[in-house]
Design a protein around this motif. Structure first.
Motif, PDB file in Angstrom:
ATOM      1  N   VAL A 215       0.871  -1.175   0.000  1.00 47.98           N
ATOM      2  CA  VAL A 215       0.000   0.000   0.000  1.00 47.98           C
ATOM      3  C   VAL A 215       0.912   1.230   0.000  1.00 47.98           C
ATOM      4  O   VAL A 215       1.937   1.239   0.681  1.00 47.98           O
ATOM      5  N   CYS A 216       0.578   2.240  -0.800  1.00 56.69           N
ATOM      6  CA  CYS A 216       1.476   3.400  -0.957  1.00 56.69           C
ATOM      7  C   CYS A 216       0.713   4.717  -0.880  1.00 56.69           C
ATOM      8  O   CYS A 216      -0.483   4.766  -1.183  1.00 56.69           O
ATOM      9  N   ARG A 217       1.446   5.744  -0.550  1.00 57.79           N
ATOM     10  CA  ARG A 217       0.979   7.121  -0.726  1.00 57.79           C
ATOM     11  C   ARG A 217       2.053   7.826  -1.554  1.00 57.79           C
ATOM     12  O   ARG A 217       3.250   7.719  -1.244  1.00 57.79           O
ATOM     13  N   VAL A 218       1.619   8.542  -2.595  1.00 59.53           N
ATOM     14  CA  VAL A 218       2.566   9.176  -3.507  1.00 59.53           C
ATOM     15  C   VAL A 218       2.132  10.605  -3.786  1.00 59.53           C
ATOM     16  O   VAL A 218       0.961  10.852  -4.112  1.00 59.53           O
ATOM     17  N   GLU A 219       3.063  11.522  -3.646  1.00 62.87           N
ATOM     18  CA  GLU A 219       2.788  12.909  -4.019  1.00 62.87           C
ATOM     19  C   GLU A 219       2.887  13.014  -5.540  1.00 62.87           C
ATOM     20  O   GLU A 219       3.864  12.529  -6.133  1.00 62.87           O
ATOM     21  N   VAL A 220       1.881  13.607  -6.166  1.00 65.88           N
ATOM     22  CA  VAL A 220       1.823  13.659  -7.632  1.00 65.88           C
ATOM     23  C   VAL A 220       1.492  15.077  -8.108  1.00 65.88           C
ATOM     24  O   VAL A 220       1.110  15.944  -7.325  1.00 65.88           O
ATOM     25  N   GLY A 221       1.629  15.257  -9.417  1.00 64.30           N
ATOM     26  CA  GLY A 221       1.276  16.542 -10.030  1.00 64.30           C
ATOM     27  C   GLY A 221       2.481  17.161 -10.705  1.00 64.30           C
ATOM     28  O   GLY A 221       3.633  16.775 -10.454  1.00 64.30           O
ATOM     29  N   ALA A 222       2.208  18.124 -11.562  1.00 63.75           N
ATOM     30  CA  ALA A 222       3.264  18.709 -12.392  1.00 63.75           C
ATOM     31  C   ALA A 222       4.343  19.417 -11.578  1.00 63.75           C
ATOM     32  O   ALA A 222       5.487  19.539 -12.033  1.00 63.75           O
ATOM     33  N   THR A 223       4.022  19.874 -10.386  1.00 62.94           N
ATOM     34  CA  THR A 223       5.026  20.640  -9.630  1.00 62.94           C
ATOM     35  C   THR A 223       6.068  19.737  -8.968  1.00 62.94           C
ATOM     36  O   THR A 223       7.109  20.230  -8.539  1.00 62.94           O
TER      37      THR A 223
END
Ligand code: FES
Length: 116
Positions: free
Chosen positions: A97-105
């Protein structure tokens, strides 16, 4: 369902939570052999990407929790970026199970700003 006497099997899919820097979060199930970008596309979520083979870095995310593996060499990331938790989501497959910060920045973290 498990087979009596079989070794504990790895789960087929893991919950991956995508966290945008504006506070939005969405969770999706990602198969062990499916990249995070492919899983997001499958459910109609937009993640930034370009080459889809680890060269451009457009899909960079930052692992906040859990384990993701690159299924090929993540050429767009320097060793120090990998050590800091940055991942290429076009190559990343879940192993927990993961949490990932995403997005163009997120990719912008890796590029020094010459105008500062
Ligand atoms: S889309 Fe180019 S490195 Fe992932």
């Amino acid at each position: 369902m498990s087979t009596p006497g079989a070794e504990a099997e790895e789960p087929e899919r893991y919950e991956v939570t995508l966290c945008w820097r504006d506070g939005r979060e969405t969770s999706l199930l990602v198969a062990r052999d499916e990249t995070v970008v492919d899983a997001a596309e499958r459910v109609g979520l937009s993640l930034p990407y370009g080459c889809l083979y680890g060269a451009c870095g457009t899909c960079t995310g930052k692992l906040l929790d859990g384990t993701l593996e690159h299924r090929a060499e993540p050429r767009a990331l320097k060793e120090r970026h990998r050590e800091a938790g940055y991942v290429l989501l076009c190559l990343a497959v879940p192993r927990s199970v993961c949490r990932v910060e995403v997005g163009a920045t997120v990719q912008a973290d890796l590029v020094p700003n010459p105008w500062k």
